[in-house]
Enzyme design. Structure first.
Site, PDB file in Angstrom:
ATOM      1  N   ARG A  80       0.921   1.996   9.335  1.00 40.32           N
ATOM      2  CA  ARG A  80       1.386   3.410   9.358  1.00 40.32           C
ATOM      3  C   ARG A  80       1.890   3.926  10.702  1.00 40.32           C
ATOM      4  O   ARG A  80       2.375   5.040  10.774  1.00 40.32           O
ATOM      5  CB  ARG A  80       0.293   4.366   8.849  1.00 40.32           C
ATOM      6  CG  ARG A  80      -0.210   4.063   7.447  1.00 40.32           C
ATOM      7  CD  ARG A  80       0.865   4.258   6.408  1.00 40.32           C
ATOM      8  NE  ARG A  80       0.333   4.176   5.069  1.00 40.32           N
ATOM      9  CZ  ARG A  80       0.921   3.517   4.068  1.00 40.32           C
ATOM     10  NH1 ARG A  80       2.071   2.892   4.250  1.00 40.32           N
ATOM     11  NH2 ARG A  80       0.384   3.506   2.875  1.00 40.32           N
ATOM     12  N   ASN A 127       1.094   0.530  -6.349  1.00 40.93           N
ATOM     13  CA  ASN A 127       2.387  -0.031  -6.723  1.00 40.93           C
ATOM     14  C   ASN A 127       2.493  -1.489  -6.271  1.00 40.93           C
ATOM     15  O   ASN A 127       2.440  -1.743  -5.075  1.00 40.93           O
ATOM     16  CB  ASN A 127       3.505   0.798  -6.066  1.00 40.93           C
ATOM     17  CG  ASN A 127       4.872   0.368  -6.567  1.00 40.93           C
ATOM     18  OD1 ASN A 127       4.975  -0.311  -7.571  1.00 40.93           O
ATOM     19  ND2 ASN A 127       5.904   0.765  -5.856  1.00 40.93           N
ATOM     20  N   ASP A 140      -2.380  -5.705   0.785  1.00 41.27           N
ATOM     21  CA  ASP A 140      -1.570  -4.494   0.576  1.00 41.27           C
ATOM     22  C   ASP A 140      -2.385  -3.258   0.986  1.00 41.27           C
ATOM     23  O   ASP A 140      -2.366  -2.224   0.306  1.00 41.27           O
ATOM     24  CB  ASP A 140      -1.059  -4.371  -0.862  1.00 41.27           C
ATOM     25  CG  ASP A 140       0.087  -3.368  -0.976  1.00 41.27           C
ATOM     26  OD1 ASP A 140       0.466  -2.755   0.048  1.00 41.27           O
ATOM     27  OD2 ASP A 140       0.603  -3.178  -2.097  1.00 41.27           O
ATOM     28  N   HIS A 188      -3.846   6.149   2.870  1.00 38.97           N
ATOM     29  CA  HIS A 188      -3.250   7.467   2.648  1.00 38.97           C
ATOM     30  C   HIS A 188      -4.334   8.502   2.932  1.00 38.97           C
ATOM     31  O   HIS A 188      -5.508   8.289   2.576  1.00 38.97           O
ATOM     32  CB  HIS A 188      -2.751   7.626   1.207  1.00 38.97           C
ATOM     33  CG  HIS A 188      -1.564   6.760   0.885  1.00 38.97           C
ATOM     34  ND1 HIS A 188      -0.318   6.980   1.430  1.00 38.97           N
ATOM     35  CD2 HIS A 188      -1.440   5.672   0.091  1.00 38.97           C
ATOM     36  CE1 HIS A 188       0.533   6.073   0.972  1.00 38.97           C
ATOM     37  NE2 HIS A 188      -0.117   5.252   0.168  1.00 38.97           N
TER      38      HIS A 188
HETATM   39  O1  DOR Z   1       0.779   0.764  -3.482  1.00 32.90           O
HETATM   40  C1  DOR Z   1       1.598   0.560  -2.616  1.00 32.90           C
HETATM   41  N1  DOR Z   1       1.557   1.253  -1.461  1.00 32.90           N
HETATM   42  N2  DOR Z   1       2.556  -0.341  -2.809  1.00 32.90           N
HETATM   43  C2  DOR Z   1       3.586  -0.492  -1.960  1.00 32.90           C
HETATM   44  O2  DOR Z   1       4.445  -1.323  -2.212  1.00 32.90           O
HETATM   45  C3  DOR Z   1       3.699   0.380  -0.770  1.00 32.90           C
HETATM   46  C4  DOR Z   1       2.364   0.874  -0.369  1.00 32.90           C
HETATM   47  C5  DOR Z   1       2.414   1.984   0.661  1.00 32.90           C
HETATM   48  O3  DOR Z   1       3.148   1.875   1.631  1.00 32.90           O
HETATM   49  O4  DOR Z   1       1.666   2.951   0.501  1.00 32.90           O
END
Ligand code: DOR
Length: 425
Positions: A61, A275, A302, A306
């Protein structure tokens, strides 16, 4: 601590397991001698000692979203998860499509000094899918893995050209397989559960179509490709077949796609929005089959931090993603039964090769090798608490769950950076 003995553990190496002390001095694994009796002893009883884990898929990030994670907090989370190297995904702000941005990420990682931070590069400028990045300049700046992760590269001609450049330069493209037109507005896997909830669905086909196209582009160009976070049973089968045909592809799955089912979205809890989306039990079993038989090369987190603020929005507005670094080993080991050797292979040896750092990461634990090590077990219980994470964000779907297996110590460049599960700096 820079000189010490790891005592009581079992070394996991490609040629077998050995029960012996590991002496670390000045950054390297060194031979035991008389003077090692004076060194501090770090208890590794009941643990495996392997090369440190290498994550092919970490969102740090920084720059741009430092309220969710920074290179420092993400590196600390990585170290706590047993990682000694992470590939930093390029969907930062600005995106990692220029030399000065990747230089910034790498040098910040060096300054933090908790693990190696390997910046990935975008495939297209701004990850917009239109114009290729300056591949040669980025490769010269040390970028080995290129991806528009978060977006799939939609245009087949752009992808073909990118593969041609990558093949020439000896770097690797990593594709996020998603035909965007098929997933507009989607919040979860398209299937029975999503229909009953009345939510817009993300069909398996959106992943499989792009995977199919790109396997064919690999066949055409001969350039290697890595497939990120595969999530469906048919994807695993396609990779299996393509590998049987000898195509130069590798693939990863995430711990969450091995452990969590789409039905968790009946809670409408945005922590489960990711995702590609969580899939069905059948998909989970097929992914596990791929990890077991070698179709899947790597388990990659992954790790997608957030802020609470972002995740507290309604399901359609909340960003996809969940934390992964601090829980990866425990989730993997709790979801399926793997030998310590296979765990080391999918978390360390194979990803080190794919990230092109096998000269210093994913090495056998023997005298003379750089001491990048993870010390872990597969039996002790770990109760996940979002309040005990060192990541800056809290979006773990495993809060309150008991996982089996944990990372006890991490050694990065010969320095003990995590001891008894706690980061030392
Ligand atoms: O769940 C996801 N979050 N899949 C992704 O491909 C991107 C990622 C993100 O950057 O938050």
């Amino acid at each position: 601590m820079k000189s010490f003995v790891l005592r009581g553990g079992t070394i996991v190496n490609p040629d077998g397991n050995t029960e012996t002390d590991v002496v670390v001095r000045d950054g390297f694994v060194v031979a035991a001698d008389q003077s090692h009796g004076d060194l501090p002893v770090i208890d590794a009883t009941g643990c495996y000692i392997s090369s440190g884990f290498v994550d092919l898929h970490t969102h740090l990030r920084e720059p741009g979203k430092e309220e969710a994670e920074t290179i420092e907090t993400g590196s600390r989370a990585a170290a706590r998860g047993g990682y000694t190297a992470v590939v930093a995904m390029p969907n930062t702000d600005p995106a990692q499509d220029a030399v000065h941005v990747v230089d910034f990420v790498r040098s910040r990682g060096e300054r933090v000094g908790l693990c190696e931070v390997l910046p990935s590069g975008c495939i297209t400028i701004g990850r917009m899918g239109q114009q290729l990045v300056p591949f040669a300049a980025l490769a010269k700046a040390g970028v080995h893995l290129f991806t528009d992760d978060g977006n799939g590269v939609q245009d087949p001609l752009i992808m073909r050209r990118a593969l041609e450049y990558a093949g020439e330069l000896g770097v690797v493209l990593a594709q996020h397989c998603e035909v965007a037109r098929l997933t507009e507005g989607a919040v979860m896997h398209e299937g029975a559960c999503c229909s009953s909830l009345g939510l817009p669905g993300w069909p398996a086909l959106a992943e499989e179509l792009m995977l199919h196209r790109d396997i064919e582009l690999v066949r055409l160009t001969g350039a290697p490709m890595h497939f990120l976070h595969l999530s469906t049973a048919r994807s695993v089968e396609m990779v299996r077949q393509a590998k049987l045909e000898g195509l130069p592809i590798t693939a990863e799955v995430t711990p969450h796609h091995l452990s969590l089912v789409d039905e968790l979205l009946t809670s409408f809890d945005t922590v489960f929005k990711v995702n590609p989306p969580l899939r069905t039990r059948g998909d989970i079993e097929a992914l596990k089959g791929g990890v077991l038989d070698g179709t899947i090369d790597a388990v990659a987190t992954d790790h997608a931090p957030h802020s609470d603020h972002a995740k507290e929005q309604p399901l359609d507005a909340a960003p996809p993603g969940m934390l992964g670094l601090e829980t990866a080993l425990g989730v993997l080991n709790t979801s399926m039964t793997l030998s310590p050797r296979r765990i080391a292979e999918v978390l360390s040896w194979n990803p080190a090769r794919i990230a092109n750092v096998a000269d210093r990461q994913g090495r056998p634990v023997v005298v003379g090798e750089p001491a990048n090590l993870a010390v872990w077990d597969t039996t002790s219980a770990l109760v996940v608490s979002r309040d005990h994470l060192v990541s800056k964000s809290r979006n773990t779907p495993y809060d309150g769950m008991t996982l089996r297996g944990r990372v006890r110590h991490t050694v990065f460049r010969g320095e003990l950076v995590v001891k008894d599960g706690e980061a030392l700096k």
